[in-house]
Design an enzyme around this catalytic site. Structure first.
Site, short mmCIF file in Angstrom:
data_model
loop_
_atom_site.label_atom_id
_atom_site.label_comp_id
_atom_site.label_asym_id
_atom_site.label_seq_id
_atom_site.Cartn_x
_atom_site.Cartn_y
_atom_site.Cartn_z
N ARG A 15 -2.92 18.20 -42.53
CA ARG A 15 -3.76 19.55 -41.63
C ARG A 15 -2.97 20.96 -42.10
NH1 ARG A 15 -3.13 17.60 -35.41
NH2 ARG A 15 -0.79 17.54 -36.37
N LYS A 75 2.25 22.27 -37.20
CA LYS A 75 2.81 21.95 -36.49
C LYS A 75 4.01 22.13 -36.20
CE LYS A 75 3.22 18.05 -34.77
NZ LYS A 75 2.63 17.80 -33.14
N TYR A 94 1.56 24.30 -33.21
CA TYR A 94 1.83 23.61 -32.22
C TYR A 94 3.26 22.97 -31.83
CZ TYR A 94 -3.04 22.03 -31.37
OH TYR A 94 -4.33 21.66 -31.02
N HIS A 96 5.55 21.91 -28.42
CA HIS A 96 6.36 20.77 -28.26
C HIS A 96 7.90 20.99 -27.68
CE1 HIS A 96 2.37 18.96 -27.70
NE2 HIS A 96 2.41 18.94 -29.24
N GLU A 118 -0.23 24.57 -27.70
CA GLU A 118 -0.32 23.91 -26.36
C GLU A 118 -0.21 24.98 -25.12
OE1 GLU A 118 3.39 22.91 -27.48
OE2 GLU A 118 2.20 23.44 -28.78
N SER A 134 -5.90 16.36 -28.45
CA SER A 134 -6.19 16.23 -27.37
C SER A 134 -7.50 15.02 -27.50
CB SER A 134 -6.10 16.20 -25.94
OG SER A 134 -4.45 17.69 -25.89
N ASP A 270 4.61 14.09 -28.29
CA ASP A 270 5.13 14.98 -28.36
C ASP A 270 5.67 15.87 -27.58
OD1 ASP A 270 3.87 16.02 -30.77
OD2 ASP A 270 1.90 16.41 -30.21
N ASN A 300 2.35 12.72 -34.46
CA ASN A 300 0.92 14.12 -35.56
C ASN A 300 0.22 13.09 -35.53
OD1 ASN A 300 2.46 12.98 -37.08
ND2 ASN A 300 1.91 14.13 -38.28
#
Length: 367
Positions: A15, A75, A94, A96, A118, A134, A270, A300
């Protein structure tokens, strides 16, 4: 505010944070956008498309981080990127963080402002940037599980939809939020026997009405979870506590009692995973075995359908990025408390209570 879009380097992460069309929205406003060379190729966007959109292509992450102020990623930063972050940076991605003390401490040491996609909420308390990924991860989890149930993958050799005269496969989905609902949709469409277990009676009621009895719904208790998991062919971990580590719902003892060749796809990896035997894997080496049960725990998942994922992610993030570059971080965070909930680390402090508690670190609200 100069925007920087680095190339993602997490294993099999194809991505990119923004599409060329989104970059053009920013450059049309007079904003400078830097894109690391080849950043978009995994999603089908070549450097020339970004040049045509008004971006400057830079040859290295070092140059990009040195010049940019707002770093927009997909990420979490990888260890080789930690030293590139500094106090002047605002990082949006993201994160996490509850699953990684190492990353949390690295962000604290950098003194950057780290905003977790998130954790950003809208006016209704929903998580608009988390939702599209999600949805994708939930839908893919059933495809992945069906694949690994095949005998040549050493699975049980069960076809989830069955055939006339043969029982269909049993799918247990732990959680009824975005991931769980998306997984339910695909599992039902494939003809599986689906059981959804959740603490939310309201969400279970919605699923029951939506599928008109084709889905078994159960309120989560330890006994109910164990009973369903032991009888399952495929278990999907879809539990989310925003910002916090996922609760462990499935004990090792239950894994030991599952059918040989059964499959677990723990999408909640995650945030640490909801199965005691879960450990993070990669797309290069996605599965492992515990007590003859195959575990898939890639953090991922949407990265392997990057075209769809990048377009969906950009749809969700672009309005927030536009506001940030137009208004500045101080004004946005003051005027939009939902956006402010996304800040996990700022000025060398952990500003998300759940992350601080997960790692035993001091919590300090920036308000």
């Amino acid at each position: 505010m100069i925007v920087g879009i680095p190339r993602e380097i997490k294993d099999h992460e194809f991505r990119v944070a923004l599409t060329p069309d989104a970059v053009q929205v920013l450059t049309a406003k007079g904003k400078t956008v830097l894109v690391e060379t080849h950043a978009g190729e995994g999603s089908g966007f070549v450097d020339q498309e970004y040049r045509d959109a008004g971006a400057k292509i830079v040859p290295s992450p070092e140059q990009l981080y040195a010049e940019a102020e707002l770093i927009v990623k997909v990420k979490e930063p990888q260890p080789q990127e930690y030293s590139l972050l500094h106090a002047r940076h605002v990082l949006m991605t993201y994160l996490h963080l509850a699953a990684s003390k190492e990353l949390t401490e690295a962000l604290v040491a950098s003194r950057c402002t780290a905003i977790a996609y998130e954790m950003i909420q809208d006016a209704h308390g929903r998580f608009p940037i988390l939702q599209p990924m999600s949805d994708i991860a939930g839908r893919m989890s059933i495809q992945i599980g069906a694949h690994y149930l095949e005998k040549h993958q050493k699975g049980r050799g069960v076809l989830l939809g069955g055939v006339p005269g043969v029982e269909s496969g049993k799918v247990v989905i732990l959680g009824s939020g975005n991931v769980g609902s998306a997984a339910t949709r695909v599992a039902v469409a494939m003809g599986a026997q689906v059981t959804v277990i959740s603490i939310s009676v309201e969400q279970l009621r919605h699923l029951d009405e939506l599928y008109q009895g084709r889905v078994n719904t159960r309120v989560a208790t330890p006994v109910m979870v164990e009973r369903a998991v032991v009888d399952a062919d495929l278990v999907i971990g879809a539990v989310l506590v925003p910002g916090a580590r996922s609760p462990r719902l499935v004990a090792r003892d239950s894994i030991q009692r599952m059918k040989p060749g059964a499959v677990i796809v723990d999408v909640s990896v995650d945030q640490g995973g909801c199965v005691e035997t879960t450990r993070p894997t990669t797309h290069s080496d996605p599965v492992y075995w515990v007590h003859e049960v195959l575990h898939y725990a890639v953090p991922n998942i949407p990265g392997v359908v990057p075209r769809t994922s990048t377009l969906a992610l950009t749809n969700a993030t672009l309005p927030y990025i536009v506001r940030l570059v137009d208004q500045g971080i101080e004004r946005v965070l003051t005027e939009d408390p939902g956006f402010a909930t996304g800040i996990n680390v700022r000025q060398g402090k952990v500003t998300c209570r759940a992350v601080a508690e997960a790692h035993g670190l001091p919590f300090d609200s920036f308000n």
